[in-house]
Design a protein around this motif. Structure first.
Motif, PDB file in Angstrom:
ATOM      1  N   LYS A  28       0.825  12.710  -7.376  1.00 14.29           N
ATOM      2  CA  LYS A  28       1.336  14.087  -7.257  1.00 14.29           C
ATOM      3  C   LYS A  28       2.722  14.233  -7.920  1.00 14.29           C
ATOM      4  O   LYS A  28       2.933  15.133  -8.725  1.00 14.29           O
ATOM      5  CB  LYS A  28       1.413  14.483  -5.760  1.00 14.29           C
ATOM      6  CG  LYS A  28       0.066  14.351  -5.041  1.00 14.29           C
ATOM      7  CD  LYS A  28       0.146  14.750  -3.607  1.00 14.29           C
ATOM      8  CE  LYS A  28       1.021  13.873  -2.714  1.00 14.29           C
ATOM      9  NZ  LYS A  28       0.498  12.524  -2.454  1.00 14.29           N
ATOM     10  N   SER A  29       3.629  13.334  -7.560  1.00 12.60           N
ATOM     11  CA  SER A  29       4.976  13.443  -8.143  1.00 12.60           C
ATOM     12  C   SER A  29       4.935  13.186  -9.643  1.00 12.60           C
ATOM     13  O   SER A  29       5.746  13.732 -10.408  1.00 12.60           O
ATOM     14  CB  SER A  29       5.929  12.439  -7.500  1.00 12.60           C
ATOM     15  OG  SER A  29       5.958  12.647  -6.121  1.00 12.60           O
TER      16      SER A  29
ATOM     17  N   VAL B  64      -2.402   6.038 -13.871  1.00 12.21           N
ATOM     18  CA  VAL B  64      -1.940   6.866 -12.748  1.00 12.21           C
ATOM     19  C   VAL B  64      -2.695   8.202 -12.707  1.00 12.21           C
ATOM     20  O   VAL B  64      -3.166   8.616 -11.662  1.00 12.21           O
ATOM     21  CB  VAL B  64      -0.409   7.100 -12.843  1.00 12.21           C
ATOM     22  CG1 VAL B  64       0.061   8.056 -11.767  1.00 12.21           C
ATOM     23  CG2 VAL B  64       0.337   5.776 -12.711  1.00 12.21           C
TER      24      VAL B  64
ATOM     25  N   GLY C 141       0.633   7.913  -3.315  1.00 17.90           N
ATOM     26  CA  GLY C 141       0.357   7.165  -4.549  1.00 17.90           C
ATOM     27  C   GLY C 141      -0.749   7.779  -5.385  1.00 17.90           C
ATOM     28  O   GLY C 141      -1.141   7.222  -6.413  1.00 17.90           O
ATOM     29  N   ALA C 142      -1.240   8.978  -4.986  1.00 19.17           N
ATOM     30  CA  ALA C 142      -2.354   9.595  -5.730  1.00 19.17           C
ATOM     31  C   ALA C 142      -1.908  10.082  -7.105  1.00 19.17           C
ATOM     32  O   ALA C 142      -2.716  10.234  -8.014  1.00 19.17           O
ATOM     33  CB  ALA C 142      -2.928  10.745  -4.923  1.00 19.17           C
TER      34      ALA C 142
ATOM     35  N   SER D  90       6.431   1.494 -18.217  1.00 22.62           N
ATOM     36  CA  SER D  90       6.793   0.163 -17.731  1.00 22.62           C
ATOM     37  C   SER D  90       5.608  -0.556 -17.097  1.00 22.62           C
ATOM     38  O   SER D  90       5.700  -1.735 -16.762  1.00 22.62           O
ATOM     39  CB  SER D  90       7.935   0.265 -16.721  1.00 22.62           C
ATOM     40  OG  SER D  90       7.562   1.130 -15.677  1.00 22.62           O
TER      41      SER D  90
ATOM     42  N   TYR E 159       2.509   4.786 -16.567  1.00 23.09           N
ATOM     43  CA  TYR E 159       3.964   4.670 -16.786  1.00 23.09           C
ATOM     44  C   TYR E 159       4.236   3.636 -17.873  1.00 23.09           C
ATOM     45  O   TYR E 159       3.593   2.579 -17.893  1.00 23.09           O
ATOM     46  CB  TYR E 159       4.671   4.271 -15.480  1.00 23.09           C
ATOM     47  CG  TYR E 159       4.872   5.461 -14.572  1.00 23.09           C
ATOM     48  CD1 TYR E 159       5.943   6.310 -14.744  1.00 23.09           C
ATOM     49  CD2 TYR E 159       3.957   5.743 -13.567  1.00 23.09           C
ATOM     50  CE1 TYR E 159       6.121   7.424 -13.937  1.00 23.09           C
ATOM     51  CE2 TYR E 159       4.124   6.849 -12.747  1.00 23.09           C
ATOM     52  CZ  TYR E 159       5.214   7.690 -12.934  1.00 23.09           C
ATOM     53  OH  TYR E 159       5.378   8.779 -12.147  1.00 23.09           O
TER      54      TYR E 159
ATOM     55  N   GLN F 135      11.940  15.542  -3.171  1.00 19.71           N
ATOM     56  CA  GLN F 135      11.707  15.016  -1.824  1.00 19.71           C
ATOM     57  C   GLN F 135      13.038  14.640  -1.167  1.00 19.71           C
ATOM     58  O   GLN F 135      13.321  14.996  -0.049  1.00 19.71           O
ATOM     59  CB  GLN F 135      10.861  13.771  -1.999  1.00 19.71           C
ATOM     60  CG  GLN F 135      10.095  13.363  -0.800  1.00 19.71           C
ATOM     61  CD  GLN F 135       9.044  12.328  -1.200  1.00 19.71           C
ATOM     62  OE1 GLN F 135       9.104  11.758  -2.286  1.00 19.71           O
ATOM     63  NE2 GLN F 135       8.100  12.094  -0.333  1.00 19.71           N
TER      64      GLN F 135
ATOM     65  N   SER G 182      -3.530  11.491  -1.008  1.00 22.29           N
ATOM     66  CA  SER G 182      -2.938  10.336  -0.328  1.00 22.29           C
ATOM     67  C   SER G 182      -1.677   9.895  -1.064  1.00 22.29           C
ATOM     68  O   SER G 182      -1.468  10.258  -2.223  1.00 22.29           O
ATOM     69  CB  SER G 182      -3.903   9.155  -0.314  1.00 22.29           C
ATOM     70  OG  SER G 182      -5.197   9.610  -0.115  1.00 22.29           O
TER      71      SER G 182
ATOM     72  N   HIS H  60       2.944  17.992   2.586  1.00 21.88           N
ATOM     73  CA  HIS H  60       2.150  17.307   3.596  1.00 21.88           C
ATOM     74  C   HIS H  60       1.921  18.219   4.802  1.00 21.88           C
ATOM     75  O   HIS H  60       1.210  17.862   5.710  1.00 21.88           O
ATOM     76  CB  HIS H  60       2.884  16.041   4.052  1.00 21.88           C
ATOM     77  CG  HIS H  60       2.773  14.927   3.065  1.00 21.88           C
ATOM     78  ND1 HIS H  60       3.493  13.768   3.170  1.00 21.88           N
ATOM     79  CD2 HIS H  60       2.036  14.789   1.939  1.00 21.88           C
ATOM     80  CE1 HIS H  60       3.194  12.968   2.164  1.00 21.88           C
ATOM     81  NE2 HIS H  60       2.317  13.572   1.395  1.00 21.88           N
TER      82      HIS H  60
END
Ligand SMILES: Nc1ncnc2c1ncn2[C@@H]1O[C@H](COP(=O)(O)OP(=O)(O)OP(=O)(O)O)[C@@H](O)[C@H]1O
Length: 638
Positions: free
Chosen positions: A439-440, A415, A436-437, A409, A407, A481, A434, A593
């Motif tokens: 995906k988003s 990532v 924080g892997a 910032s 990212y 989400q 998991s 999930h």
């Protein structure tokens, strides 16, 4: 845009070899500026140019202003004649009355003419001010909306709201009202000085000396007041940030009983007048402190400026009385002179007040120009006409090729690391991994909210960087989400991306999204207002309306980011039914999930720390992927 590729496959090298120097520099600037709140002051010309479109209007106002001031300056000369008539031993009483009547009739005429011109002037300046501020707010808001997502990661929305509301209001007054007032004040002072020289050069020299002394005094004090005003606006912006955040999440605040914490966060910036028994604000960097400092300096400035001006008047009167005694000056001329000194005093005080607001506005303008001058770091904006729109439209294939990403910032936190995946037309891919892997993040990159650090994203045969962001985003329907709805009616929310859709089309997508029936149970049906961010609806209802909204765009690709994760089982079932129905003939990327959702996908990709760990069908992964088995046990089976 300068672009380089990394020469090492290790992600750590990406940390130092930044892809987009310009983007990084701009983002750094935004972050630094947002943090330290020290945007450079704009040039005076740039600042004044904010009212450029109103200059003709302000020019007319200046004419009326001049007429009003000429009327005001003529009256003392007529009155001076009247004074001289009534003490003229050579005139008869009838003669005196007749001359006085003529002159006083003229005085009334000029007075009301001046008043009328003043009214026109006030109206024009007021309207010009409203036009300037409306245009400025519109420009600023559209400019803010055009910025890329990375910009919003680095700056708080409350700060932007403060610049849109409060800073623009200060600029409004300064650029429309203060400028003509200062201009006319200067002209009026010069006119007074000329007339005063004609009446008595000796008295005029005394006044002129004081006048120049005041100008020399005004400039540094004005600069100082400008600096304090900027600090005040910065503190107010921080307070607005805190309050916007808290009021926008009031349920979370209340559920954590965090009212006091939030109140403290706000009052840390506003200040607490009762914290100390003395009047002086103890806490630094608050609006109370800076506002108090500004009040003191402004009051001192006004007192000194006005005090000196009035002293000058008394001094000239003193000298003038002696001149009348010595018959060097008539009584009428001395009274007229006194009026002009008084006029100069008023003009200087008015100039002083407006100079203060001009300097204050320079601080506010700095904060506004910082945003107006910022160009989005690259072509990440969905502007009309930017980038390529393929002739044959979208065929359906999406490929991530060794994508690396951090990212903007947080460039030092990788990532995605050599992430690759392929999605063919009408296929569905489930991304699991998991928290924080990454995906988003994959979805954000596909929407081109950010630029990849290295590697490529290919849509059919085109690199995503070459495609028009508007075309790209038009292909994609996102159900996030946490669905974000707006404080509009249900109809307007569903039509959000396609305002010209017919009622029949809206009904059809709502039926597909499984929300038509519940909407019709509301007394106002599709016209029901759903409150800020859809607060009057349940999570499942919001989610289904969000699906209908996405469907109305007839997207070729559906992105579902854990669309059912926050729902209870009944709502989940309803939303899932809607999703199953709408994803039939589309390429779909699902972040899920829930095992039931994932199992249906043509392909499942297991992601860990931004890398593809395994991929295959549910059955294949249950055999070969330890991570998938672990996820099935821990999360997917919930
Ligand atoms: N706007 C952002 N700015 C900086 N870092 C971010 C931003 N959004 C996400 N990250 C970081 O990127 C990493 C991946 O986040 P991402 O949201 O893609 O994970 P995820 O796999 O979708 O997680 P989850 O399942 O919890 O939603 C995380 O370490 C997160 O802290």
């Amino acid at each position: 845009m300068c672009e380089t590729t990394t020469n090492s496959s290790s992600y750590s090298s990406v940390k130092v070899e930044v892809v987009d120097d310009e983007a990084e520099q701009q983002l750094d600037e935004t972050t630094t500026e947002a943090d330290t709140n020290t945007p450079p002051a704009p040039s005076f010309h740039a600042f004044i140019s904010l009212s450029r479109n109103e200059w003709p209007m302000l020019g007319v106002a200046l004419l009326f202003m001049t007429a009003a001031e000429v009327a005001g300056l003529t009256a003392p000369l007529l009155l001076s004649d009247c004074y001289d008539y009534i003490v003229d031993p050579a005139m008869t009483k009838e003669g005196m009355r007749s001359e006085v009547s003529t002159k006083m009739g003229l005085v009334f005429l000029i007075h009301w003419g001046g008043m009328f011109c003043g009214f026109i002037r006030g109206t024009i300046i007021g309207m010009a001010g409203e036009r300037v501020v409306a245009r400025l707010r519109e420009d600023l808001y559209s400019h803010i909306l055009l910025q890329e997502i990375g910009f919003f990661d680095a700056i708080k929305s409350g700060d932007l709201v403060s610049r849109l509301g409060s800073d623009t209001g200060i600029i409004q007054v300064a650029t429309t009202s203060s400028l003509p007032e200062v201009t006319i004040g200067i002209i009026k002072s010069i006119a007074c000085v000329v007339i005063m020289f004609l009446i008595s050069p000796k008295l005029a020299v005394i006044c002129l000396g004081v006048f120049f002394g005041l100008i020399v005094f005004c400039i540094p004090v004005g600069v100082y007041i400008g600096e304090i005003s900027k600090l005040y606006q910065d503190a107010l912006a921080k307070a607005s940030s805190a309050s916007t955040e808290a009021l926008g999440s009031i349920r979370t605040v209340k559920s954590f009983v965090a009212e006091k914490t939030e109140n403290d966060r706000y009052t840390d910036m506003i200040g607490r007048p009762d914290i100390w028994k003395y009047w002086w604000p103890k806490e630094k960097s608050t609006t109370y402190r800076h506002g108090s400092e500004k009040s003191i300096v402004t009051a001192a400035f006004g007192t000194v400026a006005f005090g000196i001006a009035i002293s000058a008047m008394y001094a000239t009167l003193w000298v003038g009385f002696n001149d009348v005694i010595d018959e060097e000056l008539s009584l009428g001329k001395m009274v007229a002179f006194q009026s002009y000194v008084f006029n100069i005093g008023l003009a200087v005080a008015t100039i002083g007040g407006h100079v203060v607001s001009l300097f204050s506005a320079k601080g506010a303008a700095a904060r506004v120009f910082e945003l107006l001058d910022r160009t989005p770091s690259d072509a990440l904006v969905a502007a009309e006409g930017d980038g390529v729109v393929p002739k044959d439209g979208f065929q359906g294939s999406i490929e991530f090729k060794s994508v690396q990403f951090a990212y903007p910032s947080r460039l030092d936190v990788p990532v995605l690391d050599s992430f690759s995946m392929k999605l063919n037309a009408n296929e569905s891919v489930a991304l699991v991994g998991s928290s924080g892997a990454g995906k988003s993040t994959i979805i954000s990159l596909l929407l081109r909210f950010y630029e990849v650090t290295a590697g490529e994203i290919i849509i059919d045969d085109n690199n995503i960087k070459e495609l028009s962001p508007k075309f790209l985003r038009g292909l994609v329907g996102l159900v996030a989400q946490e669905p974000v709805l707006f404080g509009l009616s249900i109809l307007d929310n569903v039509r959000y991306g396609n305002p010209s859709a017919s009622l029949e089309e809206v009904h059809a997508v709502c039926k597909s999204a499984n929300c038509f029936d519940f909407i019709n149970t509301f007394p106002d049906g599709f016209d029901t207002l759903i409150g800020e961010r859809g607060i009057k609806l349940s999570g499942g209802q919001k989610q289904r309306i969000a699906i209908a909204r996405a469907l109305l765009l007839d997207p070729k690709v559906l992105l579902l980011d854990e669309a059912t994760s926050a729902l209870d089982s009944e709502s989940e079932h309803q939303v899932q039914t809607a999703i199953d129905q709408v994803s039939k003939d589309r390429s779909t990327i699902i972040i899920a999930h829930r095992l039931s959702t994932v199992k249906k996908a043509n392909k499942i990709i297991v992601i860990s720390d931004g890398k593809v760990l395994d991929e295959g069908t549910h059955e294949q992964l249950m055999k070969k992927s330890a991570k998938y088995q672990e996820l099935v046990k821990l999360q997917l089976s919930k």
